[in-house]
Structures are given as C-alpha cells and as structure tokens.
Motif scaffolding. Structure first.
Motif, PDB file in Angstrom:
ATOM      1  N   LEU A  53       0.935  -1.384   0.103  1.00 40.99           N
ATOM      2  CA  LEU A  53      -0.094  -0.086  -0.341  1.00 40.99           C
ATOM      3  C   LEU A  53       0.934   1.474  -0.197  1.00 40.99           C
ATOM      4  O   LEU A  53       0.126   2.104  -0.657  1.00 40.99           O
ATOM      5  CB  LEU A  53      -0.495  -0.050   1.014  1.00 40.99           C
ATOM      6  CG  LEU A  53      -1.769  -1.038   1.449  1.00 40.99           C
ATOM      7  CD1 LEU A  53      -2.202  -0.831   2.850  1.00 40.99           C
ATOM      8  CD2 LEU A  53      -2.956  -0.861  -0.117  1.00 40.99           C
ATOM      9  N   LEU A  54       1.713   0.453   0.211  1.00 38.62           N
ATOM     10  CA  LEU A  54       3.034   2.839   1.248  1.00 38.62           C
ATOM     11  C   LEU A  54       2.970   2.590  -0.165  1.00 38.62           C
ATOM     12  O   LEU A  54       3.088   3.816  -1.018  1.00 38.62           O
ATOM     13  CB  LEU A  54       4.214   2.111   1.450  1.00 38.62           C
ATOM     14  CG  LEU A  54       4.990   3.159   2.205  1.00 38.62           C
ATOM     15  CD1 LEU A  54       4.445   4.449   2.942  1.00 38.62           C
ATOM     16  CD2 LEU A  54       5.980   2.319   3.236  1.00 38.62           C
ATOM     17  N   ASP A  55       4.402   1.650  -1.223  1.00 38.68           N
ATOM     18  CA  ASP A  55       4.677   1.893  -2.721  1.00 38.68           C
ATOM     19  C   ASP A  55       3.347   2.105  -3.541  1.00 38.68           C
ATOM     20  O   ASP A  55       4.248   2.953  -4.239  1.00 38.68           O
ATOM     21  CB  ASP A  55       5.548   0.851  -3.003  1.00 38.68           C
ATOM     22  CG  ASP A  55       6.884   0.116  -2.206  1.00 38.68           C
ATOM     23  OD1 ASP A  55       7.580   1.973  -1.637  1.00 38.68           O
ATOM     24  OD2 ASP A  55       7.106  -0.392  -1.839  1.00 38.68           O
ATOM     25  N   ARG A 111      -8.580   7.945   4.698  1.00 38.01           N
ATOM     26  CA  ARG A 111      -9.927   8.395   3.589  1.00 38.01           C
ATOM     27  C   ARG A 111      -8.869   8.783   2.129  1.00 38.01           C
ATOM     28  O   ARG A 111      -9.368   7.801   0.604  1.00 38.01           O
ATOM     29  CB  ARG A 111     -10.670   9.242   3.759  1.00 38.01           C
ATOM     30  CG  ARG A 111     -11.765   8.779   4.517  1.00 38.01           C
ATOM     31  CD  ARG A 111     -12.822  10.036   4.832  1.00 38.01           C
ATOM     32  NE  ARG A 111     -12.170  10.705   5.399  1.00 38.01           N
ATOM     33  CZ  ARG A 111     -12.012  11.391   6.699  1.00 38.01           C
ATOM     34  NH1 ARG A 111     -12.357  10.877   7.099  1.00 38.01           N
ATOM     35  NH2 ARG A 111     -12.028  12.566   7.332  1.00 38.01           N
ATOM     36  N   ILE A 112      -8.197   9.266   2.295  1.00 37.84           N
ATOM     37  CA  ILE A 112      -6.793   9.695   0.749  1.00 37.84           C
ATOM     38  C   ILE A 112      -6.621   8.891  -0.043  1.00 37.84           C
ATOM     39  O   ILE A 112      -6.897   8.359  -1.209  1.00 37.84           O
ATOM     40  CB  ILE A 112      -6.467  10.719   1.116  1.00 37.84           C
ATOM     41  CG1 ILE A 112      -7.127  12.161   1.810  1.00 37.84           C
ATOM     42  CG2 ILE A 112      -5.372  11.135   0.171  1.00 37.84           C
ATOM     43  CD1 ILE A 112      -5.956  12.965   2.421  1.00 37.84           C
ATOM     44  N   MET A 113      -6.320   7.195   1.348  1.00 37.58           N
ATOM     45  CA  MET A 113      -5.506   6.596  -0.125  1.00 37.58           C
ATOM     46  C   MET A 113      -6.356   5.284  -0.342  1.00 37.58           C
ATOM     47  O   MET A 113      -5.877   4.945  -1.042  1.00 37.58           O
ATOM     48  CB  MET A 113      -4.178   5.793   1.816  1.00 37.58           C
ATOM     49  CG  MET A 113      -3.735   6.159   2.300  1.00 37.58           C
ATOM     50  SD  MET A 113      -1.861   5.571   3.412  1.00 37.58           S
ATOM     51  CE  MET A 113      -1.411   4.854   2.297  1.00 37.58           C
ATOM     52  N   LEU A 114      -7.684   5.452   0.556  1.00 35.71           N
ATOM     53  CA  LEU A 114      -8.388   4.424   0.312  1.00 35.71           C
ATOM     54  C   LEU A 114      -9.066   4.930  -1.295  1.00 35.71           C
ATOM     55  O   LEU A 114      -9.243   3.856  -2.267  1.00 35.71           O
ATOM     56  CB  LEU A 114      -9.361   3.970   0.890  1.00 35.71           C
ATOM     57  CG  LEU A 114      -9.376   3.253   2.323  1.00 35.71           C
ATOM     58  CD1 LEU A 114     -10.380   3.646   3.467  1.00 35.71           C
ATOM     59  CD2 LEU A 114      -9.027   1.514   1.643  1.00 35.71           C
ATOM     60  N   LYS A 115      -9.313   6.472  -0.949  1.00 34.34           N
ATOM     61  CA  LYS A 115      -9.724   6.587  -1.864  1.00 34.34           C
ATOM     62  C   LYS A 115      -8.714   6.918  -3.848  1.00 34.34           C
ATOM     63  O   LYS A 115      -9.568   6.215  -5.320  1.00 34.34           O
ATOM     64  CB  LYS A 115      -9.901   8.003  -2.683  1.00 34.34           C
ATOM     65  CG  LYS A 115     -10.749   8.214  -3.738  1.00 34.34           C
ATOM     66  CD  LYS A 115     -11.312  10.152  -3.342  1.00 34.34           C
ATOM     67  CE  LYS A 115     -12.308  10.475  -4.317  1.00 34.34           C
ATOM     68  NZ  LYS A 115     -12.704  11.914  -3.730  1.00 34.34           N
ATOM     69  N   GLN A 116      -7.249   7.476  -3.190  1.00 38.07           N
ATOM     70  CA  GLN A 116      -6.137   6.783  -4.677  1.00 38.07           C
ATOM     71  C   GLN A 116      -6.079   6.209  -4.785  1.00 38.07           C
ATOM     72  O   GLN A 116      -6.160   5.788  -5.977  1.00 38.07           O
ATOM     73  CB  GLN A 116      -4.716   7.753  -3.685  1.00 38.07           C
ATOM     74  CG  GLN A 116      -3.836   7.559  -4.497  1.00 38.07           C
ATOM     75  CD  GLN A 116      -3.947   8.601  -5.893  1.00 38.07           C
ATOM     76  OE1 GLN A 116      -4.556  10.111  -5.785  1.00 38.07           O
ATOM     77  NE2 GLN A 116      -3.467   8.617  -7.114  1.00 38.07           N
TER      78      GLN A 116
END
Length: 246
Positions: A53-55, A111-116
């Motif tokens: 997820l990070l990368d 929320r931002i990461m899930l959307k992205q």
C-alpha cells in the motif's frame, strides 16, 4: 495470484517522480514500520500488505518528507484492518509516532489513500507467494525462517522493487537453500510452482545475496535483530555465501 501480479507489475524506480522523498527516506521509514509491526504483534500478511500500500501510494502521489510517517502508519492501519484479527487503535498509532499526528490526520489520510488506491487491498504480496513456494520446497523451519529473513531484507531496499514479488520470493528461497547447502538447490517441483529456473533468477538472487552480506553491518538493522532471536531460529547468525553456485 499470478493474474493479480500481472495486473500490478513491478513498481521499478517510481521515486524518480518524487521530489521530496528518496530511497534512503523510504528505507528508514520501512525499517521503522517493521519495528512497529513487531511491537503490535501483527500478522506476517499485514507487514507485506503495508509495504504494498505504501509503495503503490507513493508511486501515484507526490508527497512531502514530513508526510511519510503519516502515510506509513496509515498503510499499516489499513493493512491490519484487512489482514489481521485486530488492528492498532488510533491512539496507539498517535503514541508510537510521538504525538506527531492527530486522530483527524490519520483518519483523513486513511480516506485519501483508500480513494487513491481505488479501495484495492487484495494484492499479490510476497507473503502469498512465499507460502506457496515454501510448500513446494517441502521446507523445514530453518529454510522457512531464512527465506522470510531474506525477503524481509528486500523490503527496505528500493532496488528490490524492480523485480516482481514472485521472482523475489523464488530467488529468496533459492538463496536460502544454497546457504543451507540443500541438495538439489532447485527442483523440478519448484520450477513447476514458481515458473522460474535458476538462470532466470540470477540477477535477483545476486541482489538478495548482496543484501544478506550487508545485513550485519548495515544501518537499518531491525530485520537483522529480529531474525537473531530464537523464535526465528537465529537465522540471521548464518554466514552468507561468498557466491551462488550459478
């Protein structure tokens, strides 16, 4: 599993698109996240999904250096929610970051990461391949622990991202089998399950051996110290090979 990997090719040198984040910064963050993962006693699956997820996020979104820890903790939170029996409480994540972030910042980044990432958390991480390949290797505990040690050394190394997870795992098992002087070092069953022969693993295996040699004296020592423990069969104490029998 291989289909998932095909849909998500190796990320390669994605940090060339980042102006504020370097491979060194990434390595320091991941070294710390491995330690945090251990402190929370989370599952293996969670660690590898955290890195994925990070990368993936960093390959898509330009970030500031002071955001890296927040992104890393959020990746850990998301991964633990998806893979683990439990997940760290927000207040524990705040505490372990020395109160650097607020609850609102962590939830906002979630929320931002899930959307992205388009809510795609079902990814072909190295852990999934390791389980399958180790079964084909008919592994004992020492081979299993050494293989995981080698693949975990790859996590902090930006260079390793140029290889697919399946190739990294096959190569880690190959280097481990060579280190333990197992014969034969690679079998027809392993070729059948991994879809790699020894010659196809050469570059990746050489890289992993280089990481193995550097682990004892490297600055990012969390994985080395982790695998020095008896519950990990003390595999970090094993002497790396001078060279592989390729």
């Amino acid at each position: 599993m291989l289909l998932l990997q095909a849909l998500n090719p190796a990320l390669g040198y994605y940090l060339s698109t980042q102006t504020k984040v370097s491979p060194v910064t990434r390595g320091i963050l991941i070294n710390w996240l491995i330690e945090v993962h251990s402190k929370f006693d989370l599952m293996h699956e969670t660690l590898y999904l955290t890195m994925n997820l990070l990368d993936r996020y960093l390959s898509q979104v330009p970030v500031q250096k002071n955001e890296m820890q927040l992104i890393g903790l959020t990746a850990l939170l998301l991964a633990s929610k998806y893979e683990d029996y439990w997940h760290p409480r927000i207040k524990d994540l705040i505490s372990i970051s020395a109160e650097t972030y607020t609850r609102e910042q962590i939830l906002g980044m979630e929320r931002i990461m899930l959307k992205q990432l388009k809510f795609r958390l079902n990814e072909a991480t190295p852990y999934v391949f390791m389980l399958r390949f180790l079964k084909a290797a008919q592994s004992n505990k020492k081979l299993q622990q050494l293989s995981f040690y080698l693949i975990e050394l790859c996590l902090v190394e930006y260079e390793a991202l140029k290889f697919k997870p399946s190739l990294l795992c096959a190569s880690a098992i190959y280097v481990a089998r060579c280190t333990l002087h197992m014969a034969p070092v690679w079998t027809a069953l392993l070729i059948s399950h991994t879809h790699y022969n020894v010659s196809q693993m050469k570059d990746c295996s050489d890289m992993i051996l280089r990481f193995h040699k550097a682990a004892k004296t490297g600055k990012l020592r969390v994985t080395y110290d982790k695998y020095m423990k008896s519950e990990r069969s003390n595999v970090a104490v094993l002497k790396p090979l001078d060279k592989l029998p390729l």
